[in-house]
Design a protein around this motif. Structure first.
Motif, PDB file in Angstrom:
ATOM      1  N   SER A   2       0.903  -1.204  -0.141  1.00 15.16           N
ATOM      2  CA  SER A   2      -0.112  -0.022  -0.073  1.00 15.16           C
ATOM      3  C   SER A   2       0.779   1.314  -0.006  1.00 15.16           C
ATOM      4  N   SER A   3       0.363   2.216  -0.491  1.00 11.71           N
ATOM      5  CA  SER A   3       1.184   3.649  -0.532  1.00 11.71           C
ATOM      6  C   SER A   3       0.169   4.797  -0.023  1.00 11.71           C
ATOM      7  N   LEU A   4       0.917   5.855   0.413  1.00  7.46           N
ATOM      8  CA  LEU A   4       0.067   7.119   0.951  1.00  7.46           C
ATOM      9  C   LEU A   4      -0.522   7.612  -0.385  1.00  7.46           C
ATOM     10  N   SER A   5      -1.416   8.452  -0.127  1.00  9.50           N
ATOM     11  CA  SER A   5      -2.256   9.182  -1.172  1.00  9.50           C
ATOM     12  C   SER A   5      -1.524  10.846  -1.372  1.00  9.50           C
ATOM     13  N   VAL A   6      -0.390  10.986  -0.751  1.00  8.73           N
ATOM     14  CA  VAL A   6       0.292  12.118  -0.821  1.00  8.73           C
ATOM     15  C   VAL A   6       1.834  11.871  -1.118  1.00  8.73           C
ATOM     16  N   ARG A   7       2.195  13.067  -1.791  1.00  9.58           N
ATOM     17  CA  ARG A   7       3.727  12.793  -2.011  1.00  9.58           C
ATOM     18  C   ARG A   7       4.314  13.414  -1.031  1.00  9.58           C
ATOM     19  N   HIS A   8       3.948  14.673  -0.277  1.00  8.90           N
ATOM     20  CA  HIS A   8       4.663  15.206   0.807  1.00  8.90           C
ATOM     21  C   HIS A   8       3.860  15.018   1.983  1.00  8.90           C
ATOM     22  N   LEU A   9       4.447  15.218   3.192  1.00  6.77           N
ATOM     23  CA  LEU A   9       3.440  15.351   4.380  1.00  6.77           C
ATOM     24  C   LEU A   9       3.491  16.850   4.824  1.00  6.77           C
ATOM     25  N   LEU A  92      13.867  29.969  -0.682  1.00  7.04           N
ATOM     26  CA  LEU A  92      13.988  29.198  -1.932  1.00  7.04           C
ATOM     27  C   LEU A  92      15.295  28.937  -2.232  1.00  7.04           C
ATOM     28  N   ASP A  93      16.102  30.018  -2.330  1.00 11.09           N
ATOM     29  CA  ASP A  93      17.590  29.812  -2.997  1.00 11.09           C
ATOM     30  C   ASP A  93      18.345  29.028  -2.028  1.00 11.09           C
ATOM     31  N   THR A  94      18.223  29.071  -0.553  1.00  9.57           N
ATOM     32  CA  THR A  94      18.488  28.207   0.222  1.00  9.57           C
ATOM     33  C   THR A  94      18.466  26.779   0.070  1.00  9.57           C
ATOM     34  N   VAL A  95      16.999  26.337  -0.024  1.00 11.18           N
ATOM     35  CA  VAL A  95      16.600  25.087  -0.317  1.00 11.18           C
ATOM     36  C   VAL A  95      17.165  24.610  -1.814  1.00 11.18           C
ATOM     37  N   GLN A  96      17.070  25.370  -2.640  1.00 14.63           N
ATOM     38  CA  GLN A  96      17.685  24.920  -4.192  1.00 14.63           C
ATOM     39  C   GLN A  96      18.989  24.629  -4.094  1.00 14.63           C
ATOM     40  N   ASN A  97      19.871  25.502  -3.164  1.00 12.97           N
ATOM     41  CA  ASN A  97      21.306  25.131  -3.127  1.00 12.97           C
ATOM     42  C   ASN A  97      21.497  23.522  -2.348  1.00 12.97           C
ATOM     43  N   ILE A  98      20.638  23.248  -1.598  1.00 12.12           N
ATOM     44  CA  ILE A  98      20.587  22.146  -0.846  1.00 12.12           C
ATOM     45  C   ILE A  98      20.494  21.042  -1.733  1.00 12.12           C
ATOM     46  N   LEU A  99      19.445  21.241  -2.439  1.00  9.41           N
ATOM     47  CA  LEU A  99      18.953  20.243  -3.590  1.00  9.41           C
ATOM     48  C   LEU A  99      19.769  20.129  -4.507  1.00  9.41           C
ATOM     49  N   VAL A 103      19.712  16.079  -3.032  1.00  8.60           N
ATOM     50  CA  VAL A 103      19.054  15.633  -1.954  1.00  8.60           C
ATOM     51  C   VAL A 103      17.665  15.207  -2.445  1.00  8.60           C
ATOM     52  N   ASP A 104      16.998  14.075  -1.868  1.00 11.69           N
ATOM     53  CA  ASP A 104      15.830  13.306  -2.274  1.00 11.69           C
ATOM     54  C   ASP A 104      14.667  13.898  -1.362  1.00 11.69           C
ATOM     55  N   MET A 105      14.983  14.280   0.033  1.00 15.01           N
ATOM     56  CA  MET A 105      13.976  14.520   0.782  1.00 15.01           C
ATOM     57  C   MET A 105      14.233  15.662   1.730  1.00 15.01           C
ATOM     58  N   VAL A 106      13.397  16.777   1.913  1.00 14.72           N
ATOM     59  CA  VAL A 106      13.652  17.794   2.856  1.00 14.72           C
ATOM     60  C   VAL A 106      12.705  17.658   4.024  1.00 14.72           C
ATOM     61  N   VAL A 107      13.257  17.614   5.301  1.00 16.47           N
ATOM     62  CA  VAL A 107      12.263  17.791   6.497  1.00 16.47           C
ATOM     63  C   VAL A 107      12.525  19.245   6.856  1.00 16.47           C
ATOM     64  N   HIS A 117       4.276  24.153   2.246  1.00 12.80           N
ATOM     65  CA  HIS A 117       3.585  24.257   1.282  1.00 12.80           C
ATOM     66  C   HIS A 117       4.092  25.113   0.058  1.00 12.80           C
ATOM     67  N   PHE A 118       4.879  26.025   0.327  1.00 13.03           N
ATOM     68  CA  PHE A 118       5.558  26.817  -0.670  1.00 13.03           C
ATOM     69  C   PHE A 118       6.677  26.281  -1.346  1.00 13.03           C
ATOM     70  N   LEU A 119       7.465  25.466  -0.364  1.00  8.64           N
ATOM     71  CA  LEU A 119       8.650  24.847  -0.696  1.00  8.64           C
ATOM     72  C   LEU A 119       8.021  23.644  -1.631  1.00  8.64           C
ATOM     73  N   ALA A 120       7.022  22.940  -1.333  1.00  7.20           N
ATOM     74  CA  ALA A 120       6.773  21.673  -2.214  1.00  7.20           C
ATOM     75  C   ALA A 120       6.254  21.952  -3.526  1.00  7.20           C
ATOM     76  N   LYS A 121       5.845  23.329  -3.413  1.00  9.29           N
ATOM     77  CA  LYS A 121       5.149  23.947  -4.905  1.00  9.29           C
ATOM     78  C   LYS A 121       6.466  23.923  -6.071  1.00  9.29           C
ATOM     79  N   HIS A 122       7.685  24.303  -5.513  1.00 11.75           N
ATOM     80  CA  HIS A 122       8.878  24.561  -6.226  1.00 11.75           C
ATOM     81  C   HIS A 122      10.092  23.625  -6.341  1.00 11.75           C
ATOM     82  N   ILE A 123       9.818  22.479  -5.730  1.00 11.79           N
ATOM     83  CA  ILE A 123      10.905  21.449  -5.810  1.00 11.79           C
ATOM     84  C   ILE A 123      10.536  20.215  -5.826  1.00 11.79           C
ATOM     85  N   GLN A 124      11.379  19.476  -6.718  1.00 19.18           N
ATOM     86  CA  GLN A 124      10.835  17.977  -6.895  1.00 19.18           C
ATOM     87  C   GLN A 124      11.081  16.841  -5.502  1.00 19.18           C
TER      88      GLN A 124
END
Ligand code: CP
Length: 307
Positions: A2-9, A92-99, A103-107, A117-124
């Motif tokens: 089974s899998s979750l219905s969401v890509r992000h928590l 966004l710049d901070t997280v884009q640099n980390i990605l 990086v596969d997942m961001v907590v 929510h803002f971040l989830a809209k802009h990153i993979q």
């Protein structure tokens, strides 16, 4: 599987009852792993996770890091207080640099509601909300409900009183959403000034009498007064708050049926809870912390499974 219905928590609001049950049953398996002499599994061996904390944390940060390491993920930690955010870099710049470092997942923990929510809209990468301002703290609500279920069984029909600073609490909101989804009854107890204006839309009972809340409930989940988020005075003094809303062991012992005492931490001992209550046989506060690792392992594992 089974899998979750969401890509992000991002919050409890977006989860279905099936998602929550899947997280709990997966956490049961990881809790069993954590009792073994070798507490590590190779499930996330090829996954890199960044813990990006723009706000202070002890429990959530350590719990996520431990969960990630128990799953064999590669882990990087970022703390805003010692980063280039201090030089004016945007979120966004901070997280884009980390990605950019693959990086596969961001907590993420952030003081602004909606930042994950803002971040989830802009990153993979998959994003997990580790607390966004006064909005939501989904993994705290999941571990709280998991701990209640472990102690009392099915949450359907159970009575949970949430007592304290509801207005500034992301833990309260996530708990209310989750408990209602699972069929529990919820009562809020605080001074009227520490209830949000939209409280009438939450489908919960309200009392300003802590003794009434304790007599009504199976579980008392007590919250901290969040002085760091209070720009104005919501009550005359901490001493007065403690006199009217503080809980001690004698109050719990005097009840005519068992009560489960919870607190997400950090505790202001002597304000919302006396030390003798926090450390009493009624309390499952350290069980909550222990369960947090298994619940976060389950969330990370299930989200990684969708990649
Ligand atoms: N419960 C909780 O979120 O604690 P921390 O702020 O220490 O992470």
């Amino acid at each position: 599987m089974s899998s979750l219905s969401v890509r992000h928590l991002l919050g409890i609001k977006e989860l279905s009852v099936k998602d929550i049950e899947l997280i709990f049953s997966t956490a049961d398996q990881f809790k069993e792993v954590l009792q073994r002499p070798i507490k590590k599994v190779p499930s996330l061996r090829d996954i890199t996770i960044a813990n990006v904390f723009f706000e202070n944390s002890t429990r959530t940060r350590l719990s996520f890091e431990l969960a990630e390491k128990r799953l064999s993920a590669d882990v990087v930690n970022f703390s805003a207080s010692s980063s280039s955010v201090k030089k004016g870099e945007t979120l966004l710049d901070t997280v884009q640099n980390i990605l950019a470092m693959k990086v596969d997942m961001v907590v993420m923990r952030h003081s602004s509601p909606g930042a994950p929510h803002f971040l989830a809209k802009h990153i993979q990468a998959n994003v997990i909300n580790a607390g966004d301002g006064t909005h939501e703290h989904p993994t705290q609500a999941l571990l709280d409900a998991y701990s209640m279920r472990e102690k009392l069984g099915d949450l359907g029909g159970k009575r949970v009183a949430i007592i304290g600073d509801i207005l500034h609490s992301r833990v309260a909101l996530s708990n209310i959403f989750l408990l209602k989804k699972m069929g529990a009854e919820v009562m809020l107890c605080s001074p009227p000034t520490l209830l949000p204006k939209y409280v009438g839309q939450l489908g919960v009972q309200i009392t300003y009498d802590v003794r009434r809340a304790l007599a009504w409930c199976d579980v008392a989940n007590v919250l901290r007064i969040q002085l760091e988020r209070q720009q104005i005075k919501y009550f005359p003094s901490l001493r007065e708050y403690s006199l009217y809303f503080g809980i001690n062991k004698a109050m719990l012992d005097a009840l005519d049926r068992p009560i489960v005492l919870m607190h997400p931490g950090p505790i202001n001992r002597g304000v919302e809870l006396s030390s003798d209550a926090a450390d009493s046989h009624h309390s499952i506060i350290l069980d909550q912390v222990e369960n947090g690792v298994a619940v976060r392992m389950a969330v990370l594992y299930l989200l990684a499974g969708q990649r």
